[in-house]
Design an enzyme around this catalytic site. Structure first.
Site, PDB file in Angstrom:
ATOM      1  N   GLU A 281       1.621   8.547  -2.774  1.00 50.87           N
ATOM      2  CA  GLU A 281       2.273   8.731  -3.745  1.00 50.87           C
ATOM      3  C   GLU A 281       1.657  10.437  -3.251  1.00 50.87           C
ATOM      4  O   GLU A 281       2.831  11.517  -2.543  1.00 50.87           O
ATOM      5  CB  GLU A 281       1.431   9.424  -4.649  1.00 50.87           C
ATOM      6  CG  GLU A 281       2.009   8.073  -5.864  1.00 50.87           C
ATOM      7  CD  GLU A 281       3.613   8.079  -6.533  1.00 50.87           C
ATOM      8  OE1 GLU A 281       3.947   9.127  -6.105  1.00 50.87           O
ATOM      9  OE2 GLU A 281       3.418   6.806  -5.846  1.00 50.87           O
ATOM     10  N   ASP A 366       5.137   5.214   2.340  1.00 48.61           N
ATOM     11  CA  ASP A 366       4.272   3.501   2.477  1.00 48.61           C
ATOM     12  C   ASP A 366       3.720   3.471   3.763  1.00 48.61           C
ATOM     13  O   ASP A 366       2.720   3.302   3.827  1.00 48.61           O
ATOM     14  CB  ASP A 366       5.321   2.651   2.334  1.00 48.61           C
ATOM     15  CG  ASP A 366       5.440   1.488   0.881  1.00 48.61           C
ATOM     16  OD1 ASP A 366       4.511   1.872   0.558  1.00 48.61           O
ATOM     17  OD2 ASP A 366       6.823   0.873   1.445  1.00 48.61           O
TER      18      ASP A 366
HETATM   19 ZN   LIG Z   1       7.095   6.644  -3.787  1.00 49.28          ZN
END
Ligand SMILES: [Zn+2]
Length: 418
Positions: A281, A366
């Site tokens: 996030e 990621d």
């Molecule tokens: Zn995401």
């Protein structure tokens, strides 16, 4: 052929193109999932059981079948409002009732929205209490469902009426470039709603309690320090009241940022995995994805409103879509509604672009998470989340390119450093 007829046939043509494309995509997805149902893909053979794989397949198929019904309802509703005269009829009866003026315009839009909501209700009920229930995701009681509906309706009126009133008033009184004033008002209003959402809107639907797990708190603060972030608070949201699906997110602006964990997430993931999910996030923030998406949507809505500004001056836009415009009074509400009805038929064909961008952002987040925390923990967290949400491991690539805002698990895991 006159322009009005061209408009009519354009609508029919683009509607058929939409239906055929969506049917084709839906069929591809169904076939693809069925074909891979009997065997767990090799890359997941050791981590995912055949049972979980087949549950995900069945869930995906059930949703795809509902998608077909949704498609049919949408098409019939659209034709009902436009060529079959629904909007024209609603316009006439509200004029007979209220006469011409801003009030009639507002009542027209509100009753249109209420009828649209009613039409969508049975399917939404079926989705929650049949499909989600059958796969063990639903925690919503009928009572909660009704109270959500009422709150949503009240909130929609409280938040929607002021901006509707402003936009309709600007359309009538703002002159040639009303669309620019309306755009400015809408941007300001949207930012305002985003600003009040964490403290005013979200607590209407969920309880937020401070995160009590000291251990996790300390880890999260360390992670944020490392990444150069500050947050105002850490909260747990009772997402399990409605569903077993899980998530974590940030809300608020600047230094007022809050971190919110679904209680379901806290149950499913261990400390390392939580940290990795949060780092993901943070990656969205680091790369300014939210800001980029917002700017794109503001720019596109400026073009959209400018287009509406032009269309609302063309008689064929009304007559071609089944509405007789009021010749000596205001047609703003009708123009707005026709535009909102027809526009998605056209934008659907460029949706792969925005989906692609969204998936690219996920890969970037990621990569950031793998850098800032632990790539192995992120991999196992993603696997658990995909499994707990029964997301299929074998979606059809074309279906993905149109509809998936997040890349399939296989692609995300393949990109993570080992
Ligand atoms: Zn995401």
């Amino acid at each position: 052929m006159n322009t009005s007829l061209v408009m009519t046939w354009t609508l029919v043509g683009v509607l058929i193109a939409n239906l055929l494309t969506k049917l084709w995509l839906n069929n591809r997805q169904i076939e693809h999932v069925v074909r891979h149902r009997s065997e767990v893909p090799k890359a997941f053979a050791e981590t995912i059981s055949l049972e979980a794989h087949q549950k995900a397949a069945n869930y995906t198929l059930a949703k795809a079948k509902i998608g077909l019904i949704d498609l049919a309802i949408d098409a019939v509703t659209l034709l009902g409002w436009t060529l079959l005269g629904g909007l024209d009829f609603l316009n006439q009866i509200t004029i007979d009732w209220l006469g011409h003026g801003l009030l009639q315009q507002i009542v027209l839009v509100v009753s249109f929205s209420l009828i649209g909501g009613l039409i969508g209700l049975p399917l939404s009920l079926y989705q929650t209490f049949s499909i989600e229930q059958r796969f063990g995701f639903n925690h919503t009681t009928p009572k909660l469902w009704v109270s959500d509906l009422i709150k949503g309706l009240a909130l929609g009126l409280v938040l929607g009426l002021p901006i509707l009133w402003i936009v309709l008033w600007l359309m009538k009184s703002g002159g040639q470039i009303w669309w620019f004033y309306a755009w400015t008002a809408m941007v300001i209003y949207q930012l305002f709603v985003m600003w009040i959402a964490p403290n005013v809107i979200m607590p209407l639907f969920n309880k937020f309690t401070p995160l009590e797990d000291e251990n996790l708190r300390a880890r999260v603060i360390r992670l944020m320090d490392r990444a150069g972030f500050t947050a105002k608070g850490f909260f747990v949201m009772d997402g399990s009241r409605r569903s077993a699906h899980s998530n974590a997110f940030f809300t608020g602006f600047g230094s007022a940022k809050r971190v919110v964990f679904f209680d379901t997430l806290l149950k499913q993931l261990n400390g390392d995995e939580m940290e990795a999910v949060l780092a993901h996030e943070l990656g969205h923030f680091k790369h300014q994805h939210i800001l980029k998406m917002m700017v794109t949507s503001f720019v596109l809505s400026l073009f959209g409103l400018a287009l509406l500004g032009w269309l609302s001056q063309q008689i064929w836009f009304f007559t071609g879509l089944g509405v007789l415009p009021n010749l000596n009074s205001d047609n703003s509400a009708i123009a707005l509604l026709l535009f909102m009805l027809v526009l998605p038929l056209f934008t659907f064909f460029v949706s792969p672009l925005s989906s692609y961008r969204s998936r690219k952002f996920e890969f970037q987040a990621d990569a950031y998470a793998a850098e800032q925390s632990n790539s192995k923990a992120l991999a196992s967290a993603l696997l658990k989340l995909y499994q707990d949400n029964a997301s299929t491991l074998t979606p059809d690539p074309w279906y993905v390119s149109f509809y998936y805002s997040h890349p399939p698990a296989s692609q995300r895991l393949a990109r993570l450093p080992a």
